[in-house]
Every structure is written in structure tokens, then in C-alpha cells.
Motif scaffolding. Structure first.
Motif, PDB file in Angstrom:
ATOM      1  N   VAL A  45       0.874  -1.179   0.000  1.00 46.20           N
ATOM      2  CA  VAL A  45       0.000   0.000   0.000  1.00 46.20           C
ATOM      3  C   VAL A  45       0.910   1.227   0.000  1.00 46.20           C
ATOM      4  O   VAL A  45       1.541   1.538   1.010  1.00 46.20           O
ATOM      5  CB  VAL A  45      -0.946  -0.011   1.220  1.00 46.20           C
ATOM      6  N   ALA A 127       9.920   0.654  -3.792  1.00 52.10           N
ATOM      7  CA  ALA A 127       9.263   1.906  -3.395  1.00 52.10           C
ATOM      8  C   ALA A 127       9.354   2.138  -1.887  1.00 52.10           C
ATOM      9  O   ALA A 127       8.675   3.012  -1.361  1.00 52.10           O
ATOM     10  CB  ALA A 127       7.801   1.885  -3.845  1.00 52.10           C
ATOM     11  N   THR A 131      14.200   2.924  -1.955  1.00 47.95           N
ATOM     12  CA  THR A 131      14.037   4.375  -2.119  1.00 47.95           C
ATOM     13  C   THR A 131      14.762   5.107  -0.986  1.00 47.95           C
ATOM     14  O   THR A 131      15.481   6.097  -1.223  1.00 47.95           O
ATOM     15  CB  THR A 131      12.540   4.736  -2.117  1.00 47.95           C
ATOM     16  N   ALA A 152       7.419  12.323   7.551  1.00 46.90           N
ATOM     17  CA  ALA A 152       6.669  11.049   7.460  1.00 46.90           C
ATOM     18  C   ALA A 152       7.581   9.926   7.946  1.00 46.90           C
ATOM     19  O   ALA A 152       7.649   8.839   7.365  1.00 46.90           O
ATOM     20  CB  ALA A 152       6.147  10.782   6.043  1.00 46.90           C
ATOM     21  N   GLY A 177       3.231  12.381  13.073  1.00 42.76           N
ATOM     22  CA  GLY A 177       2.039  12.923  13.714  1.00 42.76           C
ATOM     23  C   GLY A 177       1.583  12.131  14.925  1.00 42.76           C
ATOM     24  O   GLY A 177       1.190  10.965  14.794  1.00 42.76           O
ATOM     25  N   TYR A 197       4.467  16.789  14.514  1.00 44.85           N
ATOM     26  CA  TYR A 197       4.043  17.966  13.734  1.00 44.85           C
ATOM     27  C   TYR A 197       2.595  18.342  14.001  1.00 44.85           C
ATOM     28  O   TYR A 197       2.157  19.441  13.630  1.00 44.85           O
ATOM     29  CB  TYR A 197       4.276  17.747  12.226  1.00 44.85           C
ATOM     30  N   ASN A 220       9.419  13.734   2.746  1.00 43.95           N
ATOM     31  CA  ASN A 220       8.357  12.908   2.151  1.00 43.95           C
ATOM     32  C   ASN A 220       7.018  13.630   2.115  1.00 43.95           C
ATOM     33  O   ASN A 220       6.048  13.067   1.634  1.00 43.95           O
ATOM     34  CB  ASN A 220       8.173  11.634   2.995  1.00 43.95           C
ATOM     35  N   VAL A 221       6.951  14.854   2.662  1.00 46.69           N
ATOM     36  CA  VAL A 221       5.649  15.467   2.947  1.00 46.69           C
ATOM     37  C   VAL A 221       5.399  16.777   2.192  1.00 46.69           C
ATOM     38  O   VAL A 221       4.300  17.008   1.695  1.00 46.69           O
ATOM     39  CB  VAL A 221       5.509  15.687   4.482  1.00 46.69           C
ATOM     40  N   ILE A 225       5.435  21.506   6.397  1.00 48.76           N
ATOM     41  CA  ILE A 225       6.587  20.877   7.073  1.00 48.76           C
ATOM     42  C   ILE A 225       7.880  21.245   6.338  1.00 48.76           C
ATOM     43  O   ILE A 225       8.895  21.585   6.956  1.00 48.76           O
ATOM     44  CB  ILE A 225       6.379  19.345   7.191  1.00 48.76           C
ATOM     45  N   VAL A 245       3.618  13.923   0.305  1.00 51.10           N
ATOM     46  CA  VAL A 245       2.329  13.274   0.572  1.00 51.10           C
ATOM     47  C   VAL A 245       1.255  14.272   1.006  1.00 51.10           C
ATOM     48  O   VAL A 245       0.064  14.033   0.766  1.00 51.10           O
ATOM     49  CB  VAL A 245       2.524  12.101   1.568  1.00 51.10           C
ATOM     50  N   PHE A 273      14.454  13.251  -6.514  1.00 50.25           N
ATOM     51  CA  PHE A 273      14.912  12.005  -7.152  1.00 50.25           C
ATOM     52  C   PHE A 273      13.756  11.020  -7.252  1.00 50.25           C
ATOM     53  O   PHE A 273      12.778  11.113  -6.491  1.00 50.25           O
ATOM     54  CB  PHE A 273      16.064  11.368  -6.376  1.00 50.25           C
ATOM     55  N   HIS A 323      -1.289   4.162  10.295  1.00 49.16           N
ATOM     56  CA  HIS A 323      -0.394   2.995  10.332  1.00 49.16           C
ATOM     57  C   HIS A 323       1.004   3.434  10.745  1.00 49.16           C
ATOM     58  O   HIS A 323       1.335   4.625  10.724  1.00 49.16           O
ATOM     59  CB  HIS A 323      -0.340   2.316   8.962  1.00 49.16           C
TER      60      HIS A 323
HETATM   61  N1  LIG Z   1      11.141   9.336  -4.869  1.00 45.05           N
HETATM   62  C1  LIG Z   1      10.772   8.079  -5.012  1.00 45.05           C
HETATM   63  O1  LIG Z   1      11.244   7.333  -5.883  1.00 45.05           O
HETATM   64  C2  LIG Z   1       9.725   7.533  -4.091  1.00 45.05           C
HETATM   65  C3  LIG Z   1       9.436   6.147  -4.068  1.00 45.05           C
HETATM   66  C4  LIG Z   1       8.491   5.692  -3.144  1.00 45.05           C
HETATM   67  C5  LIG Z   1       7.842   6.574  -2.285  1.00 45.05           C
HETATM   68  N2  LIG Z   1       8.135   7.904  -2.371  1.00 45.05           N
HETATM   69  C6  LIG Z   1       7.498   8.890  -1.466  1.00 45.05           C
HETATM   70  O2  LIG Z   1       7.781   8.516  -0.132  1.00 45.05           O
HETATM   71  C7  LIG Z   1       6.776   9.070   0.701  1.00 45.05           C
HETATM   72  C8  LIG Z   1       6.312   8.029   1.705  1.00 45.05           C
HETATM   73  O3  LIG Z   1       5.584   7.027   1.007  1.00 45.05           O
HETATM   74  P1  LIG Z   1       5.163   5.643   1.687  1.00 45.05           P
HETATM   75  O4  LIG Z   1       4.514   4.838   0.607  1.00 45.05           O
HETATM   76  O5  LIG Z   1       6.327   5.096   2.432  1.00 45.05           O
HETATM   77  O6  LIG Z   1       4.018   6.067   2.687  1.00 45.05           O
HETATM   78  P2  LIG Z   1       4.056   6.082   4.266  1.00 45.05           P
HETATM   79  O7  LIG Z   1       5.143   7.014   4.705  1.00 45.05           O
HETATM   80  O8  LIG Z   1       4.055   4.701   4.809  1.00 45.05           O
HETATM   81  O9  LIG Z   1       2.632   6.736   4.573  1.00 45.05           O
HETATM   82  C9  LIG Z   1       2.428   8.099   4.373  1.00 45.05           C
HETATM   83  C10 LIG Z   1       2.695   8.876   5.678  1.00 45.05           C
HETATM   84  O10 LIG Z   1       2.588  10.249   5.422  1.00 45.05           O
HETATM   85  C11 LIG Z   1       2.121  10.933   6.550  1.00 45.05           C
HETATM   86  N3  LIG Z   1       1.169  11.962   6.090  1.00 45.05           N
HETATM   87  C12 LIG Z   1       0.058  11.770   5.347  1.00 45.05           C
HETATM   88  N4  LIG Z   1      -0.534  12.955   5.087  1.00 45.05           N
HETATM   89  C13 LIG Z   1       0.222  13.905   5.696  1.00 45.05           C
HETATM   90  C14 LIG Z   1       0.122  15.322   5.800  1.00 45.05           C
HETATM   91  N5  LIG Z   1      -0.887  15.994   5.215  1.00 45.05           N
HETATM   92  N6  LIG Z   1       1.083  15.974   6.495  1.00 45.05           N
HETATM   93  C15 LIG Z   1       2.102  15.299   7.088  1.00 45.05           C
HETATM   94  N7  LIG Z   1       2.244  13.948   7.018  1.00 45.05           N
HETATM   95  C16 LIG Z   1       1.314  13.264   6.328  1.00 45.05           C
HETATM   96  C17 LIG Z   1       1.412   9.895   7.439  1.00 45.05           C
HETATM   97  O11 LIG Z   1       2.076   9.869   8.704  1.00 45.05           O
HETATM   98  P3  LIG Z   1       1.684  10.835   9.920  1.00 45.05           P
HETATM   99  O12 LIG Z   1       0.780  10.061  10.827  1.00 45.05           O
HETATM  100  O13 LIG Z   1       3.002  11.126  10.528  1.00 45.05           O
HETATM  101  O14 LIG Z   1       0.982  12.011   9.337  1.00 45.05           O
HETATM  102  C18 LIG Z   1       1.666   8.551   6.757  1.00 45.05           C
HETATM  103  O15 LIG Z   1       2.200   7.591   7.626  1.00 45.05           O
HETATM  104  C19 LIG Z   1       5.676   9.598  -0.222  1.00 45.05           C
HETATM  105  O16 LIG Z   1       5.821  10.996  -0.369  1.00 45.05           O
HETATM  106  C20 LIG Z   1       5.978   8.921  -1.527  1.00 45.05           C
HETATM  107  O17 LIG Z   1       5.497   9.627  -2.639  1.00 45.05           O
HETATM  108  C21 LIG Z   1       9.062   8.392  -3.255  1.00 45.05           C
END
Ligand SMILES: NC(=O)c1ccc[n+]([C@@H]2O[C@H](COP(=O)([O-])OP(=O)(O)OC[C@H]3O[C@@H](n4cnc5c(N)ncnc54)[C@H](OP(=O)(O)O)[C@@H]3O)[C@@H](O)[C@H]2O)c1
Length: 331
Positions: A45, A127, A131, A152, A177, A197, A220-221, A225, A245, A273, A323
Motif C-alpha cells: 500500500v 518503493a 528508495t 513522514a 504525527g 508535527y 516525504n511530505v 513541514i 504526501v 529524485f 499505520h
Molecule cells: N522518490 C521516489 O522514488 C519515491 C518512491 C516511493 C515513495 N516515495 C514517497 O515517499 C513518501 C512516503 O511514502 P510511503 O509509501 O512510504 O508512505 P508512508 O510514509 O508509509 O505513509 C504516508 C505517511 O505520510 C504521513 N502523512 C500523510 N498525510 C500527511 C500530511 N498531510 N502531512 C504530514 N504527514 C502526512 C502519514 O504519517 P503521519 O501520521 O506522521 O501524518 C503517513 O504515515 C511519499 O511521499 C511517496 O510519494 C518516493
């Protein structure tokens, strides 16, 4: 072979809700030469899935009535592809469904000798763990002299990114959070400090956690932030944009950084990146992560939701903070 899939029935306007998705049952046609029949074991997910619900998405747009994109691991139940046999574990673009019929060439056969297959979605996942490693090691080039902030931080990429930076010798501050996530970052992930935050005093908390300023921000956010951390960066800081995110559920324009003038004032850099940029390095990255996992220097707690009917709710948890660590669905 019967299949239950999750399809997009309506494009969300802002926050994604469970009712944007619906379960559909179907019968999968018999295999053609070169194809493999799969029973999906775990679905990843990921935040990027939400972006595919919008038109013009970077990762491709999900069609209405089409299965939702999702990476996953699966067990081969039948094969007409040389090189994959019944019982093999594979990784690939499974889609959010219980079973899949895919060309064998799209699948990666997994070695389960050292780590279970689902780790290829989490700590060893493209991912997720890969990453985090690529961003910290290859892009930020973190060293022991750095103070590193991760946003995040209690999520999947964030939990790994904090530990990768710790393993490189840096002082690490996680932002997440709520009190439970602060506790997780300090006591499970090994951060030196953690910032909530959602509390009203983000700037003060950051200044207290990083009294000597921030050398690397692994973001990541985005949004507020990113702006708050920009005010704390040091000379020659590296601001690494992994994702944003906070912007994936916006209804209007992306909120850019108001405090970006800190970048020239501090002779800093802001670098984005995608992990795909490092495709040539995947074997090296997977080997380095595996070594850390086996030596106990890197772990990624998993939250597994059972049943394909839980996939829509699981996706909403990413945006409501519901989560910690890696979120998986076992269909
Ligand atoms: N560059 C790349 O190649 C690459 C590859 C994969 C993923 N990513 C990026 O990595 C990041 C994390 O992805 P993930 O799949 O590992 O998800 P994740 O971190 O497991 O879940 C998203 C987290 O973001 C926080 N969040 C959600 N909405 C928010 C808001 N409005 N303000 C602040 N925090 C918020 C939530 O935590 P809280 O309870 O702390 O709010 C949640 O746990 C994403 O931005 C994704 O796009 C980038």
C-alpha cells in the motif's frame, strides 16, 4: 480461476475515500504461452497509488473500472513461461486483486532463502527500503557529521530512511504525527529525537531537536513541514525531495515552499529524485540492505491488513496517519 479485484469507480475530489473503490469478481481466462497464473500473497500500500487516481499522473492514470495499480508478491499456481514454475515466489505489478495472469517477463523471481518474500515490498522494496537507501546514500550522501531530519518518518520509506542515516553515523530527527509515532521513532527506530508535527509548536520542537541546525532534510511530505524545516537549514544543507504526501490529496495547485529563499541564503541545494534513476545500482542496494537486515541494523515493522476487501480502507490509512512502518494487504 476466480479473481476478486479492487477497481476505481470514481475519481476522488481531494481526500480519497473507501467509496471511490469497489470490489469486482471475475473469471480469469486460461493462460496463453509466456503467461503465468498467480495467487497474490501481499500487496504494497503505497502513497503513489493515490496519485494514479488523478488525470495526468506521473505513474500513469488509473482508468475508471480498471484494477488499481499495486506492487505485490505472489505464488505461481500455473506457468506457461520458461523459468517460472508452480510454487515459485515472484514480485511484480500485481494490481489490487487476489489473483493475476501476467506475462512471465514482467515478474521477478524471488529468493526466499534469507528473507520472506513480503520483504521485497518493505525493507527490500523498490518503493520503500531501496528508495530510502538511494535517497540517503546516493542523493544526500549523508555522513557522520550530518544532522538529518526525515518527514513522514514513522511511515514505510521514513522508517527505513531514519535507520539508513543512523547506520551512516548521522544524528537523526524524525517528524511524525502524534505521541504514539514519536514513541515509535525513539524506541523502535532509534531516532536521536522526534518531533510531533500535529502539536502546535513545530518550529520550537525542531529548534530544540536540532540546536545546531539541519544539514540534510529528507522530505516525504512537502507543504508546511518543508517550509518549517527550511527555516532551520545550515550552510550547504541538502534538501532532498523524495515525495510530498501532503499534496497528493489537494484540490487546487501544489503548495510550493514559501521559504525557498533560504536555499540561496544558505548556499544550500534542493534535489529531487526517483528511485528508478538508480536502476543500475539495484543489485548493490539490495545487497547492502540485506546485510543490514541480517545483522540487525535495519528493520521495518509491518502492519498487515487481511482480505482484499480491506484494500480501500488501507489506502485511506496512508493519509489519515493510521499505520506505522510498512502497510501491506494480504488478499
Ligand atoms: N522518490 C521516489 O522514488 C519515491 C518512491 C516511493 C515513495 N516515495 C514517497 O515517499 C513518501 C512516503 O511514502 P510511503 O509509501 O512510504 O508512505 P508512508 O510514509 O508509509 O505513509 C504516508 C505517511 O505520510 C504521513 N502523512 C500523510 N498525510 C500527511 C500530511 N498531510 N502531512 C504530514 N504527514 C502526512 C502519514 O504519517 P503521519 O501520521 O506522521 O501524518 C503517513 O504515515 C511519499 O511521499 C511517496 O510519494 C518516493
Amino acid at each position: 480461476m476466480k479473481n476478486t479485484k479492487v477497481v476505481l469507480q470514481k475519481r476522488p475530489d481531494g481526500a480519497v475515500s473507501e467509496s471511490d473503490m469497489v470490489l469486482v469478481e471475475e473469471t480469469i481466462a486460461p493462460l496463453e504461452p509466456g503467461e503465468v497464473m498467480l495467487e497474490v500473497e501481499h500487496l504494497s500500500v503505497d502513497a503513489f497509488i493515490r496519485t494514479t487516481f488523478d488525470e495526468g499522473a506521473f505513474h500513469g492514470t488509473a482508468g475508471l473500472g480498471q484494477p488499481i495499480m499495486a506492487l505485490g508478491t505472489a505464488r505461481v499456481v500455473d506457468s506457461r513461461f520458461e523459468g517460472l514454475n508452480q510454487g515459485d515466489a515472484v514480485f511484480g505489478p500485481m494490481g489490487a486483486q487476489t489473483h493475476a495472469k501476467l506475462p512471465g517477463a514482467m515478474l521477478q523471481k524471488l529468493n526466499e532463502d534469507e528473507l520472506p518474500a513480503r520483504c521485497y515490498l518493505g525493507v527490500l522494496g523498490l518503493a520503500t527500503g531501496m528508495t530510502a537507501y538511494a535517497g540517503m546514500v546516493k542523493v544526500a550522501q549523508v555522513s557522520k557529521d550530518d544532522t538529518v531530519v526525515v518527514s513522514a518518518a514513522a511511515g514505510a520509506v521514513g522508517s527505513c530512511a531514519c535507520q539508513v542515516a543512523k547506520n551512516l553515523g548521522a544524528r537523526v530527527i524524525g517528524i511524525a504525527g502524534g505521541a504514539a509515532k514519536v514513541d515509535y521513532l525513539l524506541n523502535e527506530i532509534g531516532c536521536d529525537a522526534a518531533v510531533d508535527y500535529k502539536a502546535p509548536d513545530l518550529a520550537d520542537q525542531l529548534a530544540e531537536a536540532a540546536p545546531d541546525g539541519v544539514d540534510v532534510f529528507f522530505d516525504n511530505v512537502g507543504g508546511d513541514i518543508l517550509d518549517a524545516v527550511l527555516l532551520q537549514i545550515n550552510e550547504r544543507a541538502r534538501v532532498i525531495i523524495c515525495g510530498a504526501v501532503s499534496q497528493y490529496e489537494r484540490t487546487g495547485d501544489v503548495q510550493g515552499p514559501t521559504n525557498y529563499l533560504k536555499i540561496p541564503e544558505k548556499n544550500a541545494s534542493m534535489l529531487g529524485f526517483t528511485v528508478m534513476r538508480f536502476a543500475e545500482d539495484y543489485p548493490e542496494i539490495q545487497a547492502a540492505i540485506t546485510e543490514w537486515v541480517l545483522s540487525g541494523q535495519l528493520k521495518l515493522p509491518e502492519q498487515v491488513e487481511s482480505g482484499i476487501d480491506q484494500f480501500p480502507r488501507a489506502l485511506t490509512l496512508l493519509f489519515s496517519g493510521g499505520h506505522m512502518g510498512k502497510l501491506l494487504v494480504a488478499p
